[in-house]
Design an enzyme around this catalytic site. Structure first.
Site, mmCIF file in Angstrom:
data_model
loop_
_atom_site.group_PDB
_atom_site.id
_atom_site.type_symbol
_atom_site.label_atom_id
_atom_site.label_comp_id
_atom_site.label_asym_id
_atom_site.label_seq_id
_atom_site.Cartn_x
_atom_site.Cartn_y
_atom_site.Cartn_z
ATOM 1 N N ASP A 64 -11.216 -0.142 -23.437
ATOM 2 C CA ASP A 64 -12.506 0.057 -24.092
ATOM 3 C C ASP A 64 -13.630 0.244 -23.071
ATOM 4 O O ASP A 64 -14.576 0.998 -23.303
ATOM 5 C CB ASP A 64 -12.826 -1.130 -24.998
ATOM 6 C CG ASP A 64 -11.999 -1.118 -26.283
ATOM 7 O OD1 ASP A 64 -11.332 -0.100 -26.548
ATOM 8 O OD2 ASP A 64 -12.021 -2.127 -27.013
ATOM 9 N N THR A 72 -17.627 -6.570 -32.326
ATOM 10 C CA THR A 72 -16.362 -7.218 -31.952
ATOM 11 C C THR A 72 -16.260 -7.443 -30.447
ATOM 12 O O THR A 72 -15.190 -7.795 -29.952
ATOM 13 C CB THR A 72 -15.166 -6.373 -32.426
ATOM 14 O OG1 THR A 72 -15.331 -5.018 -31.991
ATOM 15 C CG2 THR A 72 -15.039 -6.409 -33.941
ATOM 16 N N TYR A 101 -19.040 -8.698 -27.026
ATOM 17 C CA TYR A 101 -19.715 -9.900 -26.540
ATOM 18 C C TYR A 101 -20.336 -10.695 -27.685
ATOM 19 O O TYR A 101 -20.286 -11.931 -27.716
ATOM 20 C CB TYR A 101 -20.778 -9.480 -25.525
ATOM 21 C CG TYR A 101 -21.393 -10.585 -24.696
ATOM 22 C CD1 TYR A 101 -20.940 -11.908 -24.768
ATOM 23 C CD2 TYR A 101 -22.420 -10.297 -23.801
ATOM 24 C CE1 TYR A 101 -21.500 -12.899 -23.991
ATOM 25 C CE2 TYR A 101 -22.995 -11.279 -23.015
ATOM 26 C CZ TYR A 101 -22.531 -12.582 -23.119
ATOM 27 O OH TYR A 101 -23.091 -13.562 -22.343
#
EC number: 2.7.1.23
Length: 285
Positions: free
Chosen positions: A66, A178, A180
């Site tokens: 990601d 979804t 930090y």
């Protein structure tokens, strides 16, 4: 069609996939170019500064996790991005390595769909000049090495929301909910929801909770402290050290990120799989 390819050069699997992709694109008469760092790792002359890739390419391929996709998204602007997961969680990277070639084929045929993801735009001043950053996941203002607890003053459309004594403030998109924000106790928000979430980091106030707001709101954050420097981060990258009383304005960006969709993925299944929902804890480990 010309592809801009960005890879996580620290992952051998990503390097291997990049070489496989180079061979496949060459065999099928398609053009490609790598950002400078990726090209150096692969020892290829097909390279351009990453800032120039958007002008040269029709689509992007991100080979990594990601984080690599977030990095790629900062330069892709409106071009479609194919995210190949060679990382861990893979909330944003839609395709597995085995799905790489079929995903490329879909883009080449024009038979693909797009997930449009909203971004944040933060405005601040540096040496008297107005600067901006865009973030797909989140904008974070934190206390850094400041030894005491600062107060973060937040306004919505010019009206005071509250003063938070905390280690920091996270402003996240639904995409970034979804990341930090979730780790700091924020809610999971379905992708493409037209909201932002403001999540305090370790607030020294028992009644403070994350708040979900309409993404048309304009958010102003300033730090009330006698001294110190406070990091301003966009998608995990430091952009500036803020001074006390300095204000950062955050709003919805006019630019969206276009992620090529994997129609075989189901968001609820992703949550169950990635977050291990409904699984029994293995007592033997």
């Amino acid at each position: 069609m010309k592809f801009g390819i960005v890879i996580n050069t620290s992952r051998e699997r990503a390097i291997t996939l990049a070489r496989e992709l180079m061979a496949w694109l060459t065999e099928h008469g398609q053009d490609y170019v790598f950002d400078t760092e990726s090209a150096l790792r692969l020892q290829t002359a097909r390279t351009a500064p990453i800032e120039e890739l958007n002008k040269q390419c029709d689509a992007f391929v991100s080979l990594g996790g990601d984080g690599t996709l977030l990095f790629t998204s900062h330069y892709s602007v409106t071009k479609p991005v194919i995210g190949i997961n060679v990382g861990y969680l893979g909330f944003l990277t839609e395709f597995s390595p085995d799905e790489m070639v079929p995903a490329i084929e879909k883009v080449l045929s024009g038979n693909y769909s797009i997930h449009n993801r909203s971004q944040l735009e933060a405005t601040f001043r540096t040496d008297g000049k107005i600067e901006q950053l865009r973030a797909l996941n989140d904008v974070v203002i934190e206390k850094g090495t400041y030894p005491r607890i600062p107060t973060f003053v937040i306004k919505l459309d010019g009206e005071l929301l509250g003063s938070y004594r905390a280690d920091g403030i996270i402003i996240a998109t639904s995409t970034g909910s979804t990341a930090y924000s979730m780790s700091a106790g924020g809610p999971i928000i379905a992708p493409k929801s037209s909201v932002f979430v403001i999540t305090p980091i370790c607030p020294h106030m028992l009644t403070v909770r994350p708040i979900v707001i309409n993404d048309e709101k304009i958010i102003e954050v300033s730090i009330d402290a006698p001294d110190g420097e406070f990091p301003l981060n966009g998608d995990g990258h430091l952009r500036k050290l803020l001074a006390p009383q300095e204000t950062v304005t955050v709003k919805k960006s006019q630019q969206v990120i276009n992620l090529v969709a994997n129609e075989n993925r189901d968001y609820c299944e992703i949550l169950r799989t990635k977050l291990l929902w409904g699984r029994e804890h293995d007592s033997t480990q």
